[in-house]
Design a protein around this motif. Structure first.
Motif, PDB file in Angstrom:
ATOM      1  N   ARG A 120       0.819  -1.211   0.000  1.00 28.36           N
ATOM      2  CA  ARG A 120       0.000   0.000   0.000  1.00 28.36           C
ATOM      3  C   ARG A 120       0.859   1.270   0.000  1.00 28.36           C
ATOM      4  O   ARG A 120       0.523   2.247  -0.664  1.00 28.36           O
ATOM      5  CB  ARG A 120      -0.922  -0.002   1.217  1.00 28.36           C
ATOM      6  N   ALA A 121       1.962   1.255   0.743  1.00 26.67           N
ATOM      7  CA  ALA A 121       2.829   2.436   0.786  1.00 26.67           C
ATOM      8  C   ALA A 121       3.433   2.720  -0.587  1.00 26.67           C
ATOM      9  O   ALA A 121       3.533   3.880  -1.013  1.00 26.67           O
ATOM     10  CB  ALA A 121       3.933   2.242   1.823  1.00 26.67           C
ATOM     11  N   GLY A 122       3.825   1.658  -1.301  1.00 27.99           N
ATOM     12  CA  GLY A 122       4.375   1.847  -2.640  1.00 27.99           C
ATOM     13  C   GLY A 122       3.339   2.369  -3.611  1.00 27.99           C
ATOM     14  O   GLY A 122       3.649   3.228  -4.458  1.00 27.99           O
ATOM     15  N   ILE A 123       2.104   1.873  -3.500  1.00 27.89           N
ATOM     16  CA  ILE A 123       1.034   2.357  -4.366  1.00 27.89           C
ATOM     17  C   ILE A 123       0.748   3.825  -4.082  1.00 27.89           C
ATOM     18  O   ILE A 123       0.561   4.640  -5.007  1.00 27.89           O
ATOM     19  CB  ILE A 123      -0.233   1.505  -4.174  1.00 27.89           C
ATOM     20  N   LYS A 124       0.712   4.169  -2.813  1.00 29.19           N
ATOM     21  CA  LYS A 124       0.464   5.574  -2.458  1.00 29.19           C
ATOM     22  C   LYS A 124       1.590   6.474  -2.977  1.00 29.19           C
ATOM     23  O   LYS A 124       1.345   7.600  -3.435  1.00 29.19           O
ATOM     24  CB  LYS A 124       0.329   5.695  -0.938  1.00 29.19           C
ATOM     25  N   ARG A 125       2.819   5.968  -2.917  1.00 31.00           N
ATOM     26  CA  ARG A 125       3.953   6.744  -3.435  1.00 31.00           C
ATOM     27  C   ARG A 125       3.824   6.932  -4.947  1.00 31.00           C
ATOM     28  O   ARG A 125       4.072   8.034  -5.470  1.00 31.00           O
ATOM     29  CB  ARG A 125       5.245   5.994  -3.101  1.00 31.00           C
ATOM     30  N   ALA A 126       3.434   5.895  -5.658  1.00 33.34           N
ATOM     31  CA  ALA A 126       3.257   6.000  -7.104  1.00 33.34           C
ATOM     32  C   ALA A 126       2.144   6.986  -7.441  1.00 33.34           C
ATOM     33  O   ALA A 126       2.270   7.790  -8.382  1.00 33.34           O
ATOM     34  CB  ALA A 126       2.956   4.630  -7.700  1.00 33.34           C
ATOM     35  N   GLN A 127       1.043   6.948  -6.685  1.00 31.21           N
ATOM     36  CA  GLN A 127      -0.042   7.889  -6.928  1.00 31.21           C
ATOM     37  C   GLN A 127       0.418   9.333  -6.720  1.00 31.21           C
ATOM     38  O   GLN A 127       0.047  10.230  -7.480  1.00 31.21           O
ATOM     39  CB  GLN A 127      -1.218   7.567  -5.997  1.00 31.21           C
ATOM     40  N   LYS A 128       1.212   9.553  -5.703  1.00 30.42           N
ATOM     41  CA  LYS A 128       1.708  10.902  -5.424  1.00 30.42           C
ATOM     42  C   LYS A 128       2.611  11.403  -6.547  1.00 30.42           C
ATOM     43  O   LYS A 128       2.515  12.564  -6.969  1.00 30.42           O
ATOM     44  CB  LYS A 128       2.463  10.895  -4.098  1.00 30.42           C
ATOM     45  N   SER A 255     -18.340   2.002  14.935  1.00 29.93           N
ATOM     46  CA  SER A 255     -18.630   2.966  13.881  1.00 29.93           C
ATOM     47  C   SER A 255     -19.397   2.290  12.760  1.00 29.93           C
ATOM     48  O   SER A 255     -19.083   1.165  12.360  1.00 29.93           O
ATOM     49  CB  SER A 255     -17.325   3.560  13.347  1.00 29.93           C
ATOM     50  N   SER A 256     -20.416   3.006  12.269  1.00 34.25           N
ATOM     51  CA  SER A 256     -21.191   2.476  11.151  1.00 34.25           C
ATOM     52  C   SER A 256     -20.578   2.847   9.802  1.00 34.25           C
ATOM     53  O   SER A 256     -20.984   2.335   8.769  1.00 34.25           O
ATOM     54  CB  SER A 256     -22.631   3.010  11.209  1.00 34.25           C
ATOM     55  N   TYR A 257     -19.587   3.760   9.823  1.00 33.18           N
ATOM     56  CA  TYR A 257     -18.927   4.193   8.586  1.00 33.18           C
ATOM     57  C   TYR A 257     -17.506   3.669   8.565  1.00 33.18           C
ATOM     58  O   TYR A 257     -16.765   3.822   9.540  1.00 33.18           O
ATOM     59  CB  TYR A 257     -18.920   5.718   8.484  1.00 33.18           C
ATOM     60  N   LEU A 258     -17.146   3.027   7.473  1.00 32.49           N
ATOM     61  CA  LEU A 258     -15.790   2.524   7.299  1.00 32.49           C
ATOM     62  C   LEU A 258     -15.131   3.265   6.147  1.00 32.49           C
ATOM     63  O   LEU A 258     -15.726   3.404   5.069  1.00 32.49           O
ATOM     64  CB  LEU A 258     -15.806   1.016   6.992  1.00 32.49           C
ATOM     65  N   PRO A 259     -13.911   3.817   6.333  1.00 31.47           N
ATOM     66  CA  PRO A 259     -13.234   4.546   5.251  1.00 31.47           C
ATOM     67  C   PRO A 259     -12.920   3.641   4.069  1.00 31.47           C
ATOM     68  O   PRO A 259     -12.781   2.423   4.205  1.00 31.47           O
ATOM     69  CB  PRO A 259     -11.964   5.077   5.913  1.00 31.47           C
ATOM     70  N   GLU A 260     -12.815   4.289   2.892  1.00 32.97           N
ATOM     71  CA  GLU A 260     -12.545   3.534   1.670  1.00 32.97           C
ATOM     72  C   GLU A 260     -11.064   3.295   1.453  1.00 32.97           C
ATOM     73  O   GLU A 260     -10.689   2.399   0.711  1.00 32.97           O
ATOM     74  CB  GLU A 260     -13.120   4.284   0.462  1.00 32.97           C
ATOM     75  N   GLN A 261     -10.212   4.089   2.050  1.00 38.37           N
ATOM     76  CA  GLN A 261      -8.775   3.945   1.893  1.00 38.37           C
ATOM     77  C   GLN A 261      -8.175   3.412   3.178  1.00 38.37           C
ATOM     78  O   GLN A 261      -8.562   3.808   4.283  1.00 38.37           O
ATOM     79  CB  GLN A 261      -8.131   5.290   1.538  1.00 38.37           C
ATOM     80  N   ASP A 262      -7.233   2.520   3.020  1.00 35.27           N
ATOM     81  CA  ASP A 262      -6.565   1.916   4.167  1.00 35.27           C
ATOM     82  C   ASP A 262      -5.069   2.163   4.020  1.00 35.27           C
ATOM     83  O   ASP A 262      -4.431   1.618   3.122  1.00 35.27           O
ATOM     84  CB  ASP A 262      -6.851   0.412   4.225  1.00 35.27           C
ATOM     85  N   ASP A 263      -4.525   3.001   4.911  1.00 32.48           N
ATOM     86  CA  ASP A 263      -3.106   3.300   4.868  1.00 32.48           C
ATOM     87  C   ASP A 263      -2.275   2.340   5.701  1.00 32.48           C
ATOM     88  O   ASP A 263      -1.048   2.375   5.654  1.00 32.48           O
ATOM     89  CB  ASP A 263      -2.856   4.733   5.366  1.00 32.48           C
ATOM     90  N   ALA A 264      -2.914   1.511   6.450  1.00 37.22           N
ATOM     91  CA  ALA A 264      -2.174   0.581   7.303  1.00 37.22           C
ATOM     92  C   ALA A 264      -1.555  -0.532   6.459  1.00 37.22           C
ATOM     93  O   ALA A 264      -2.146  -1.008   5.480  1.00 37.22           O
ATOM     94  CB  ALA A 264      -3.100  -0.021   8.354  1.00 37.22           C
ATOM     95  N   ASP A 265      -0.358  -0.939   6.822  1.00 34.71           N
ATOM     96  CA  ASP A 265       0.345  -1.999   6.102  1.00 34.71           C
ATOM     97  C   ASP A 265      -0.119  -3.345   6.641  1.00 34.71           C
ATOM     98  O   ASP A 265       0.355  -3.838   7.664  1.00 34.71           O
ATOM     99  CB  ASP A 265       1.856  -1.828   6.282  1.00 34.71           C
ATOM    100  N   ASP A 266      -1.083  -3.935   5.942  1.00 35.57           N
ATOM    101  CA  ASP A 266      -1.628  -5.219   6.365  1.00 35.57           C
ATOM    102  C   ASP A 266      -1.079  -6.372   5.547  1.00 35.57           C
ATOM    103  O   ASP A 266      -1.588  -7.499   5.631  1.00 35.57           O
ATOM    104  CB  ASP A 266      -3.156  -5.193   6.270  1.00 35.57           C
ATOM    105  N   GLY A 267      -0.046  -6.118   4.732  1.00 40.88           N
ATOM    106  CA  GLY A 267       0.551  -7.174   3.923  1.00 40.88           C
ATOM    107  C   GLY A 267      -0.072  -7.345   2.561  1.00 40.88           C
ATOM    108  O   GLY A 267       0.426  -8.143   1.756  1.00 40.88           O
ATOM    109  N   THR A 268      -1.139  -6.616   2.265  1.00 38.01           N
ATOM    110  CA  THR A 268      -1.777  -6.712   0.958  1.00 38.01           C
ATOM    111  C   THR A 268      -0.901  -6.041  -0.095  1.00 38.01           C
ATOM    112  O   THR A 268      -0.357  -4.959   0.132  1.00 38.01           O
ATOM    113  CB  THR A 268      -3.157  -6.038   0.974  1.00 38.01           C
ATOM    114  N   THR A 269      -0.779  -6.677  -1.240  1.00 35.64           N
ATOM    115  CA  THR A 269       0.075  -6.145  -2.310  1.00 35.64           C
ATOM    116  C   THR A 269      -0.675  -6.131  -3.628  1.00 35.64           C
ATOM    117  O   THR A 269      -1.715  -6.787  -3.786  1.00 35.64           O
ATOM    118  CB  THR A 269       1.352  -6.982  -2.470  1.00 35.64           C
TER     119      THR A 269
END
Length: 717
Positions: A120-128, A255-269
């Protein structure tokens, strides 16, 4: 005199026309690299940069690109750094070998490079990076990979260095931005037969390197990893990893609302496949010696504007030249009469005027031969008329009254001398750079050459800095020449080095390739302290001990003369601002092109040094003339503090240039981020300081020569 002026003006116009044609000439390289059929062609990756920020990054430092494998290509292992010169390091280049296989004459419709997993961090860096408009720079045979464009009328083709890393669009469903990565590149290598005997043997040379980008989704690929149909792509490689709702539910249980973006590193690639195509195409229209012209063709459209800048500069310089000629005729040729002054009273030269009005004639001023002093007698000469009385009165008014004070040692002379020395150092460096650029020696094919040669010239010019500083210090009556030498060697270079060091800390915190390595900083310090400082010492010793001080045509009295009240336009800040506006008017049009290449369009190369040289020559002439006029006005106001004033007036246009930089930043640029803004204004302030020191030195020396000349034309005891 007027005929001579017209001839000189015509010669300057002819010279400017000749020099301006140097903008089309360059030396493309020192040796031609030829390739045989089936010979490997190395491709180097360099860096990514953007027009919207001052932060650059090395290509292989990006977390979402294919890392180097270490395999050998063209006989060199990938991932190895290419040796760089000092200029390349200072401009942020980080050139490395790559895993791309290019073989002369062999087309490849598609070849898979790698499939890289990015978190996720790499994807966010590419988007930036895509958001900020970053482009990548690759190199083949010293040519930067270019995006190809055509002019509006489709009559001419030109290149812009670099290629986009991706693009951004708005989703038609959600209305939110989406980011797509250009993960398939089409590399087009343009070649022609090598000149001379090598071409007869079948050797080829590369005359163009074009890069065409495409975003291809990870789905619908063959076993080789390439898209099944690389020519017809319906879906791009979107940089998106869906949010981990399970993780969100545990983090926000109430919370009844869940954000659409997840910045936490959960191992998903996200797996990003990279591929490329290679095509070799013969192009007989481009000679190897002219292959860089494609990067300059876009500048030919602005040739008329460059000529407008030159005409504007020449008109301003011509008007000023007329004023200077009038002043010169009045002071040097028209006032070459003996100065008739008065006896010293209370240590000051006091003018005793006795004007007999209402029927009586004015007395003449004669020189007393017995004492050598000048006194006024009451002998009336019946043959003189009132007009001769006025002429006699003019002889002892204005600038001539200052003959005993005009060469009085200025305040803070120990600071002025080192500044003059450093200014001459910059004059030598800048002149040499412009000459080398006009002869085509310094050009974009000599990557980093402008900065490297400029640094070498600056260090070598330390001997001129020491000489002029030492001689000026001796003229000012200084005694501690070693202290002056240290100030000359440490003051201006020390400010430069300290500023760069502090800015480098901010850039280093951003992990940018612009940050200078520690070894480079040590090397710069060694150049400064181990080479330039001894050269300054040698030059200062010659200037102080082996040279005579500049002689002054008049003697200085022991007690300074009182200065009358000054008009508002002769006071320091107003005089500097008003006088500095004229040289700025000479260069502001050409500055637009320089700023555009430096800040707004970094993919463009500024290479019209012929025009720049002409404008610089006219600028120097303008500064000389403006300083002479301002100094003459100041002396006529009986103000003999012209030393520092001439220095500030000569460099006054630097204030307007900095204000121009600020206007350009807010009105023309889209730079974002605190660090980028700070770097812009810091480098602009540093450049304006260097420019002000150079032009201030020119103004000071022009005023000094003018003052010595006009006071040398009168006779005073």
């Amino acid at each position: 005199m007027h005929a001579d002026f017209r001839m000189a003006f015509l010669r300057l116009l002819a010279l400017s026309s000749a020099i301006s044609y140097c903008s089309a000439f360059y030396v493309p390289g020192y040796s031609i690299k030829t390739y045989e059929d089936d010979e490997a062609v190395p491709l180097h990756v360099n860096k990514v940069y953007s027009d919207n920020t001052q932060i650059q990054y090395a290509y292989y430092d990006l977390p979402f690109v294919c890392p180097s494998t270490g395999k050998k290509h063209a006989g060199i292992a990938s991932g190895r750094s290419v040796s760089l010169n000092l200029g390349e390091v200072l401009r942020g280049d980080r050139i490395m070998t790559s895993d791309y296989d290019l073989v002369m004459g062999q087309d490849q419709e598609c070849r898979h490079l790698c499939s890289h997993e990015t978190d996720r961090a790499g994807i966010k860096r590419a988007q930036k990076l895509i958001e900020d408009g970053y482009v990548a720079e690759w190199i083949v045979d010293n040519l930067p990979g270019a995006t190809s464009f055509v002019t509006v009328d489709r009559s001419q083709k030109y290149y812009a260095a670099g290629f986009k890393m991706g693009y951004k669009d708005i989703s038609s469903v959600t209305g939110k931005p989406r980011y797509f990565l250009n993960n398939h590149l089409t590399l087009v290598i343009r070649w022609r037969r090598a000149p001379g005997r090598a071409g007869d043997r079948g050797a080829k040379v590369i005359v163009g390197f074009e890069v065409y980008t495409k975003s291809v989704a990870a789905e619908d690929r063959s076993d080789t990893g390439c898209p099944k149909d690389v020519h017809n792509v319906n879906q791009g490689m979107e940089l998106f990893i869906s949010a981990n709702n399970t993780n969100f539910a545990s983090k926000y249980p109430h919370s009844s609302y869940l954000p659409e973006q997840d910045d936490a590193d959960d191992g998903t690639t996200l797996t990003i496949p990279y591929s490329y195509s290679v095509y070799f195409r013969e192009d007989t229209r481009v000679e190897w010696a002219n292959r860089w012209d494609m990067y300059f063709n876009n500048q030919e459209e602005s040739t008329s504007i460059h000529w407008l800048a030159i005409v504007n500069s020449l008109v301003i310089a011509g008007l000023l030249t007329t004023v200077v000629v009038m002043i010169w005729n009045r002071t040097v040729h028209g006032d070459q009469k003996p100065l008739r002054d008065v006896p010293l009273e209370d240590g000051k030269n006091i003018l005793r005027r006795k004007i007999i009005r209402s029927g009586a004639r004015s007395p003449r001023l004669v020189e007393k031969s017995s004492s050598g002093l000048l006194e006024q007698t009451g002998i009336l000469d019946n043959e003189d008329n009132d007009s001769s009385d006025d002429e006699a009165l003019e002889d002892v008014t204005g600038w001539k009254l200052l003959h005993a004070d005009v060469f009085r040692t200025p305040a803070y002379a120990g600071l002025l001398a080192p500044l003059i020395g450093s200014g001459m150092q910059l004059v030598f460096m800048t002149t040499a750079l412009l000459v080398l650029s006009c002869f085509g020696i310094l050009n974009p094919s000599f990557r980093g050459g402008f900065v490297s040669v400029g640094m070498g010239l600056f260090v070598f010019a330390g001997i001129f800095s020491g000489y002029f500083s030492g001689r000026a210090y001796k003229t000012f009556g200084g005694l501690n020449w070693r202290k002056n030498t240290l100030m000359t060697a440490l003051l201006f270079p020390g400010l430069l080095f300290s500023t760069i060091f502090v800015l480098n800390l901010f850039v280093w915190a951003q992990a940018s390739s612009t940050a200078l390595p520690f070894g480079t900083l040590v090397g710069l310090a060694a150049l400064w302290l181990l080479i330039q400082l001894p050269l300054v010492y040698v030059g200062s010793w010659v200037g102080y001990h082996r040279s005579q001080p500049w002689e002054h045509p008049t003697r200085t009295s022991s007690i300074p003369r009182q200065i009358p009240a000054q008009s508002w336009y002769t006071k320091s800040i107003w005089a500097v601002l008003l006088a500095g506006l004229v040289p700025f008017a000479v260069i502001f049009i050409e500055l637009l092109f320089v700023f555009r290449s430096l800040w707004q369009d970094k993919s463009d190369y500024y290479y019209v040094f012929g025009f720049l040289t002409v404008v610089s020559m006219v600028l120097i002439v303008t500064i000389v003339e403006v300083t002479i006029v301002a100094t003459y006005v100041q002396l006529c106001a009986e103000n003999y503090h012209w030393w520092w004033q001439s220095f500030f007036i000569g460099g006054g246009s630097a204030i307007w240039v900095f204000l121009y930089c600020a206007w350009y930043y807010f009105m023309k640029l889209n730079i974002s981020g605190f660090i980028s803004g700070m770097l812009f204004f810091s480098y602009s302030l540093l450049a304006c300081g260097v420019y002000g020191l150079l032009t201030g030195t020119v103004g000071f020396l022009a005023a000094y020569a003018f003052v010595r000349r006009i006071y040398g034309s009168i006779k005073a005891d």
